[in-house]
Write a protein that holds these residues in place. Structure first.
Motif, PDB file in Angstrom:
ATOM      1  N   ASP A 497      24.601   7.968 -12.142  1.00  0.00           N
ATOM      2  CA  ASP A 497      24.324   8.729 -13.363  1.00  0.00           C
ATOM      3  C   ASP A 497      23.316   8.025 -14.276  1.00  0.00           C
ATOM      4  OD1 ASP A 497      26.127   6.682 -13.871  1.00  0.00           O
ATOM      5  OD2 ASP A 497      27.052   7.726 -15.557  1.00  0.00           O
ATOM      6  N   ASP A 499      19.657   7.205 -14.720  1.00  0.00           N
ATOM      7  CA  ASP A 499      18.346   7.536 -14.184  1.00  0.00           C
ATOM      8  C   ASP A 499      17.408   7.935 -15.322  1.00  0.00           C
ATOM      9  OD1 ASP A 499      16.386   7.981 -12.278  1.00  0.00           O
ATOM     10  OD2 ASP A 499      16.993  10.059 -11.905  1.00  0.00           O
ATOM     11  N   GLY A 502      14.002   9.697 -14.684  1.00  0.00           N
ATOM     12  CA  GLY A 502      13.793   9.774 -13.244  1.00  0.00           C
ATOM     13  C   GLY A 502      13.248   8.521 -12.604  1.00  0.00           C
ATOM     14  N   SER A 505      15.333   7.415  -9.548  1.00  0.00           N
ATOM     15  CA  SER A 505      15.124   8.384  -8.464  1.00  0.00           C
ATOM     16  C   SER A 505      13.780   8.153  -7.786  1.00  0.00           C
ATOM     17  CB  SER A 505      15.182   9.814  -9.014  1.00  0.00           C
ATOM     18  OG  SER A 505      16.477  10.147  -9.443  1.00  0.00           O
ATOM     19  N   SER A 523      16.708  13.832  -0.918  1.00  0.00           N
ATOM     20  CA  SER A 523      17.997  13.665  -1.602  1.00  0.00           C
ATOM     21  C   SER A 523      17.847  12.807  -2.851  1.00  0.00           C
ATOM     22  CB  SER A 523      19.001  13.026  -0.637  1.00  0.00           C
ATOM     23  OG  SER A 523      20.233  12.784  -1.286  1.00  0.00           O
ATOM     24  N   ALA A 526      16.649  15.000  -5.663  1.00  0.00           N
ATOM     25  CA  ALA A 526      17.285  16.321  -5.746  1.00  0.00           C
ATOM     26  C   ALA A 526      17.674  16.683  -7.172  1.00  0.00           C
ATOM     27  CB  ALA A 526      18.503  16.374  -4.829  1.00  0.00           C
ATOM     28  N   HIS A 527      18.085  15.698  -7.965  1.00  0.00           N
ATOM     29  CA  HIS A 527      18.537  15.966  -9.337  1.00  0.00           C
ATOM     30  C   HIS A 527      17.632  15.292 -10.371  1.00  0.00           C
ATOM     31  CE1 HIS A 527      22.131  17.660  -7.547  1.00  0.00           C
ATOM     32  NE2 HIS A 527      22.299  16.543  -6.845  1.00  0.00           N
ATOM     33  N   ALA A 528      16.439  14.958  -9.965  1.00  0.00           N
ATOM     34  CA  ALA A 528      15.507  14.278 -10.868  1.00  0.00           C
ATOM     35  C   ALA A 528      14.843  15.284 -11.811  1.00  0.00           C
ATOM     36  CB  ALA A 528      14.445  13.546 -10.055  1.00  0.00           C
ATOM     37  N   PRO A 529      14.321  14.799 -12.935  1.00  0.00           N
ATOM     38  CA  PRO A 529      13.620  15.693 -13.866  1.00  0.00           C
ATOM     39  C   PRO A 529      12.287  16.166 -13.291  1.00  0.00           C
ATOM     40  CG  PRO A 529      13.434  13.414 -14.581  1.00  0.00           C
ATOM     41  CD  PRO A 529      14.412  13.420 -13.448  1.00  0.00           C
ATOM     42  N   GLU A 530      11.625  17.079 -13.993  1.00  0.00           N
ATOM     43  CA  GLU A 530      10.372  17.661 -13.521  1.00  0.00           C
ATOM     44  C   GLU A 530       9.257  16.614 -13.428  1.00  0.00           C
ATOM     45  OE1 GLU A 530       9.740  20.970 -12.444  1.00  0.00           O
ATOM     46  OE2 GLU A 530      11.914  20.722 -12.330  1.00  0.00           O
ATOM     47  N   ARG A 547       8.036  15.870  -3.686  1.00  0.00           N
ATOM     48  CA  ARG A 547       8.745  16.740  -2.752  1.00  0.00           C
ATOM     49  C   ARG A 547       7.834  17.154  -1.600  1.00  0.00           C
ATOM     50  NH1 ARG A 547      10.432  20.822  -6.191  1.00  0.00           N
ATOM     51  NH2 ARG A 547      12.189  19.561  -6.902  1.00  0.00           N
TER      52      ARG A 547
END
Length: 693
Positions: A497, A499, A502, A505, A523, A526-530, A547
């Motif tokens: 939690d 990060d 990002g 990540s 992976s 996957a939940h990183a900011p823009e 990505r």
């Protein structure tokens, strides 16, 4: 018995040998106790009792050796042993042998203690050793005794203002607040705290505020014996609190027999404002700014705006409050540099406020410091920044911030050794600041002196074990050495939690790409900011670009192309802003290369390098050159790519590129089999301790 016979009898009965053996054994026991007792958190009185027992045992041992003798049948009184049955000579030889062995152990321990500082440098940071000047002081956090705990900002602010006044005295060594804030207001073991900070004296204090009434208590303590050297209380109201910090600084200087130059006396005695309202707004703004810089705010934009309003209110209440303009300027420069507020107005305000402070007080060191950071953070004008920092250093001789700022600018200019030297000097004044050690590690990493980088990052983690940036730095350093598993283990130690922007990540993504694990790379983000922050590159990468790179490695070219097109659209939106254009072009070079648009890729990459070449900024410029080389490798400009790789490998770009990463990074696959590329790997395969020019 005459004296000659008496001394002969002392020798016969081994009293001398027992005395020497007892002294050596006692010294060894005390040394062992000094290590073991603190380990088991024994209270200080235990050591005192232990030493007292050993001292009292000395005459008892001498009496025992005189009155008794060791025989084959056991211990007997001396008068009960016939002269022909005495074995005192044999016993003496045994005592002498044991004494020699113990002396050898003691000598080894002395040698170890002499070498210990260099040995401990590879682990936790050692306490400051050597001779400690009597004119050295640390100002511990002031205790907030107010019923309203929201007044903690006032106690913190008073401590900081007193510390600032003391730091202006060149004859003193004053520890920075970054180091002292790690301790309690009234620590249980003051002597240990002083040893860790490298000072002889400590200033403790408390502040109690109730409405307009303020009570400030301060006491100067000799840390070696816990004796009070001076203490005083200052009952004030907000309307007459002005100058308290100067009074305290003058009395502390007097107690420590520090000599003040006329300019220093004037600076210490000066009153920054005579408006109680302005002072409160100023201290609240400083508190907000500190929390923003220490990343303890949930919304940096909101915190920055609130701090700005506090400084604005302070200067409205007192238009002549130069220090408020200084902090306001520093805030605006910070917001710009770290991308919290990228509007052009931020740069304008930073300059206006710094100029206003200088107009009010042309000799104010803090104002020159603010102007230096305006040149540094708002325009990358490093020469102008250094000129201002040099002026600030004269008026702030105990400022680790000024020393560090000069070190950072030297790095940007390519003077890495000069930067490291300044950062190490700052570390003496700020010994418990993990940031300084982390930045020294970063500098060594750029110089490809990875072993030394590991030492300082380990010391930084010993001070702040949960500091994510240091863990990231250590992981990146291992990756550049080719130790991917070690790098992965460091990153794994960071909680999922955690990060910020990002950054974690992004590093997880890069490690997965180096290991050619596209699913793990996808992976990781996957939940990183823009936009993902890349700490070492001081920029933000669009998630679509990353990505797309992972999907391409996976073999899904259609999906990858869609992501690259999305990244292109986002990056092109940043080209209209001069502050973000260079960074956007640098990433666009990679994006266009992946899309197969050779001309656009080369144009964007070259534009970024021209905007910020290595000659102008040795830190960020190397990352732009690296991205251009990657784009060139993708679009078939092999010769140019290899030339740029050669340039990076021969420069202080160890945080950008290394032989180890060149061997495994998929980005270099298009030119991997080229003999010229392979020749580079051979050329730089065995670097010297410092292969940089």
């Amino acid at each position: 018995m005459n004296s000659r016979k008496f001394f002969a009898e002392l020798k016969r009965r081994n009293v001398y040998k027992v005395a020497v053996a007892y002294a050596i054994v006692s010294w060894l026991l005390i040394q062992a106790a000094s290590i073991l007792f603190p380990t088991f958190e024994a209270p200080p009185w235990v050591m005192k009792v232990f030493v007292a027992v050993i001292v009292l045992g000395f005459p008892i041992a001498l009496v025992f050796s005189w009155a008794f003798e060791l025989t084959p049948e056991g211990i007997k009184r001396e008068e009960d042993v016939a002269p022909n049955e005495s074995i005192t000579r044999r016993t003496g030889r045994k005592i002498a042998g044991i004494t020699i062995a113990l002396a050898a152990v003691a000598t080894g321990l002395v040698v170890f203690q002499l070498l210990r500082p260099s040995l401990t440098s590879k682990g936790s940071p050692p306490a400051i050793g050597g001779s400690v000047s009597n004119k050295s002081i640390a100002v511990l956090p002031f205790e907030n005794l107010s019923e309203d705990k929201a007044n903690a900002y006032f106690a913190s602010g008073m401590q900081d203002m007193i510390l600032t006044k003391l730091a202006a005295i060149g004859d003193l060594k004053v520890i920075s607040r970054t180091s002292t804030e790690r301790y309690k207001s009234h620590p249980d073991d003051l002597k240990t705290v002083a040893q860790q900070l490298g000072v002889a004296t400590v200033l403790e204090g408390s502040v109690q505020k109730a409405g307009e009434q303020v009570l400030i208590n301060v006491q100067l303590i000799d840390a070696a014996n816990d004796q009070h050297l001076w203490a005083d209380a200052y009952p004030r109201t907000l309307d007459n609190i002005f100058g308290v910090e100067g009074e305290v600084a003058e009395k502390v200087a007097s107690a420590l027999k520090a000599k003040l130059a006329p300019a220093e006396s004037a600076r210490v005695a000066s009153v920054p404002t005579k408006s109680g309202a302005a002072l409160e707004f100023y201290l609240k703004g400083r508190d907000l700014f500190d929390r923003l810089r220490n990343s303890v705010v949930s919304d940096p934009i909101a915190a920055g705006n609130e701090a700005r309003e506090m400084f604005k209110s302070a200067t409205a209440a007192d238009p002549d409050f130069a220090l408020a303009y200084v902090s306001w300027s520093n805030l605006e420069s910070y917001l710009h540099w770290y991308g919290v507020d990228e509007s052009p107005e931020v740069i304008d305000r930073a300059k206006i406020c710094a100029n206003k402070a200088l107009a009010l007080q042309p000799d104010l060191a803090e104002a020159h410091f603010a102007m230096g950071y305006y040149h540094y953070w708002c325009h990358r004008d490093y020469k102008a920044a250094l000129d201002e920092f040099a002026i600030a250093e004269k008026g702030m001789p105990n400022s680790a911030e000024v020393l560090a700022a000069i070190g950072y600018v030297h790095r940007r200019q390519g003077d890495w050794e000069g930067g490291i030297d300044r950062l190490k000097k700052a570390m003496v004044i700020d010994p418990r600041d993990s940031l300084l050690r982390r930045e020294i590690a970063n500098s060594y990493m750029s110089r490809r002196r990875y072993d030394e980088a590991a030492i300082f990052s380990a010391q930084a983690l010993a001070i702040a074990p949960d500091d994510m940036e240091t863990i990231e730095q250590r992981a990146a350093s291992e990756a550049f050495r080719g130790n991917l598993e070690a790098a992965r283990q460091f990153i794994t130690s960071i909680p999922p939690d955690k990060d910020p922007q990002g950054a974690v990540s992004h590093l997880r993504f890069k490690l997965a790409i180096l290991q050619r694990q596209p699913e793990a790379a996808l992976s990781a983000i996957a939940h990183a900011p823009e936009w993902l922050t890349t700490r070492f590159e001081h920029s933000s990468a669009p998630i679509e670009l990353l990505r797309g790179q992972a999907l391409k490695l996976k073999g899904d070219t259609a999906a990858a192309r869609t992501q690259f097109l999305n990244a292109e659209a986002k990056l092109k939106g940043l080209l209209s802003n001069p502050e973000t254009a260079a960074d956007a072009n640098s990433y666009l070079a990679l994006t266009y290369a992946e899309l197969g648009d050779k001309e656009a890729a080369l144009q964007a990459g070259r534009a970024a390098v021209q905007s910020l070449p290595v000659s102008r900024d040795a830190t960020v410029g190397s990352f732009y050159l690296d991205r251009l080389a990657r784009a060139e490798a993708q679009v078939g400009e092999t010769q140019s790519a290899i030339e740029h790789i050669d340039r990076l490998l021969s420069a202080s770009a160890g945080a950008t590129i290394s032989v180890a990463t060149l061997r495994i990074d998929p980005a270099w696959d298009p030119i991997r089999q080229d003999p010229r590329f392979q020749a580079l790997l051979t050329k730089y395969a065995t670097p010297t301790k410092d292969s940089s020019p």
